[in-house]
Design a protein around this motif. Structure first.
Motif, PDB file in Angstrom:
ATOM      1  N   ALA A  50       0.829  -1.205   0.000  1.00 12.56           N
ATOM      2  CA  ALA A  50       0.000   0.000   0.000  1.00 12.56           C
ATOM      3  C   ALA A  50       0.864   1.256   0.000  1.00 12.56           C
ATOM      4  O   ALA A  50       0.530   2.250  -0.663  1.00 12.56           O
ATOM      5  N   GLY A  51       1.981   1.226   0.707  1.00 12.05           N
ATOM      6  CA  GLY A  51       2.885   2.374   0.709  1.00 12.05           C
ATOM      7  C   GLY A  51       3.500   2.619  -0.651  1.00 12.05           C
ATOM      8  O   GLY A  51       3.614   3.765  -1.102  1.00 12.05           O
ATOM      9  N   LEU A  52       3.902   1.551  -1.324  1.00 15.94           N
ATOM     10  CA  LEU A  52       4.481   1.707  -2.661  1.00 15.94           C
ATOM     11  C   LEU A  52       3.446   2.214  -3.660  1.00 15.94           C
ATOM     12  O   LEU A  52       3.738   3.102  -4.479  1.00 15.94           O
ATOM     13  N   VAL A  53       2.236   1.679  -3.598  1.00 19.73           N
ATOM     14  CA  VAL A  53       1.180   2.127  -4.508  1.00 19.73           C
ATOM     15  C   VAL A  53       0.831   3.582  -4.230  1.00 19.73           C
ATOM     16  O   VAL A  53       0.669   4.388  -5.157  1.00 19.73           O
ATOM     17  N   GLY A  54       0.745   3.948  -2.956  1.00 20.58           N
ATOM     18  CA  GLY A  54       0.459   5.342  -2.606  1.00 20.58           C
ATOM     19  C   GLY A  54       1.545   6.287  -3.080  1.00 20.58           C
ATOM     20  O   GLY A  54       1.264   7.393  -3.544  1.00 20.58           O
ATOM     21  N   ALA A  55       2.799   5.870  -2.968  1.00 23.09           N
ATOM     22  CA  ALA A  55       3.903   6.713  -3.433  1.00 23.09           C
ATOM     23  C   ALA A  55       3.842   6.911  -4.939  1.00 23.09           C
ATOM     24  O   ALA A  55       4.107   8.017  -5.442  1.00 23.09           O
ATOM     25  N   VAL A  56       3.484   5.870  -5.662  1.00 22.59           N
ATOM     26  CA  VAL A  56       3.371   6.005  -7.117  1.00 22.59           C
ATOM     27  C   VAL A  56       2.216   6.927  -7.478  1.00 22.59           C
ATOM     28  O   VAL A  56       2.344   7.792  -8.352  1.00 22.59           O
ATOM     29  N   ILE A  57       1.085   6.770  -6.782  1.00 18.71           N
ATOM     30  CA  ILE A  57      -0.082   7.608  -7.087  1.00 18.71           C
ATOM     31  C   ILE A  57       0.201   9.069  -6.764  1.00 18.71           C
ATOM     32  O   ILE A  57      -0.123   9.964  -7.542  1.00 18.71           O
ATOM     33  N   ILE A  58       0.837   9.324  -5.626  1.00 15.40           N
ATOM     34  CA  ILE A  58       1.127  10.707  -5.240  1.00 15.40           C
ATOM     35  C   ILE A  58       2.237  11.292  -6.112  1.00 15.40           C
ATOM     36  O   ILE A  58       2.218  12.469  -6.457  1.00 15.40           O
ATOM     37  N   GLY A  59       3.219  10.465  -6.493  1.00 14.93           N
ATOM     38  CA  GLY A  59       4.355  10.972  -7.251  1.00 14.93           C
ATOM     39  C   GLY A  59       4.112  11.111  -8.739  1.00 14.93           C
ATOM     40  O   GLY A  59       4.854  11.807  -9.427  1.00 14.93           O
ATOM     41  N   THR A  60       3.080  10.489  -9.273  1.00 11.52           N
ATOM     42  CA  THR A  60       2.827  10.542 -10.719  1.00 11.52           C
ATOM     43  C   THR A  60       2.576  11.958 -11.222  1.00 11.52           C
ATOM     44  O   THR A  60       3.145  12.349 -12.252  1.00 11.52           O
ATOM     45  N   PRO A  61       1.757  12.784 -10.565  1.00 11.20           N
ATOM     46  CA  PRO A  61       1.564  14.141 -11.078  1.00 11.20           C
ATOM     47  C   PRO A  61       2.845  14.974 -11.074  1.00 11.20           C
ATOM     48  O   PRO A  61       3.042  15.835 -11.938  1.00 11.20           O
TER      49      PRO A  61
END
Length: 78
Positions: free
Chosen positions: A48-59
């Motif tokens: 969940a932390g990795l997925v959240g980091a990708v979602i937050i970092g994509t923009p």
């Protein structure tokens, strides 16, 4: 593998490659339900932390396409 023609003084050393132990390792202990649940929770938290980091970092990684158009309109107005 080749065999020696002369006798080996320590025959047990020559046969050490083929030796198989007759002693079995002790059986593994079963994990408790709490330990299994803890491992699943830890794995889920990491994913969940990795997925959240990708979602937050994509923009932040994407290049804005509308910014140059707005700047060119502001420069034409002056």
């Amino acid at each position: 593998m080749f065999r020696r023609r002369e006798p080996v003084p320590f025959a047990f050393l020559a046969e050490a490659n083929r030796f198989r132990s007759n002693v079995a390792p002790p059986p593994r202990r079963r994990s408790s339900a709490g330990r299994i649940a803890g491992q699943w929770l830890l794995g889920l938290t990491i994913v969940a932390g990795l997925v959240g980091a990708v979602i937050i970092g994509t923009p932040a990684l994407s290049t804005p396409s509308s910014t140059p158009a707005q700047q060119s309109q502001a420069s034409q107005g002056h």
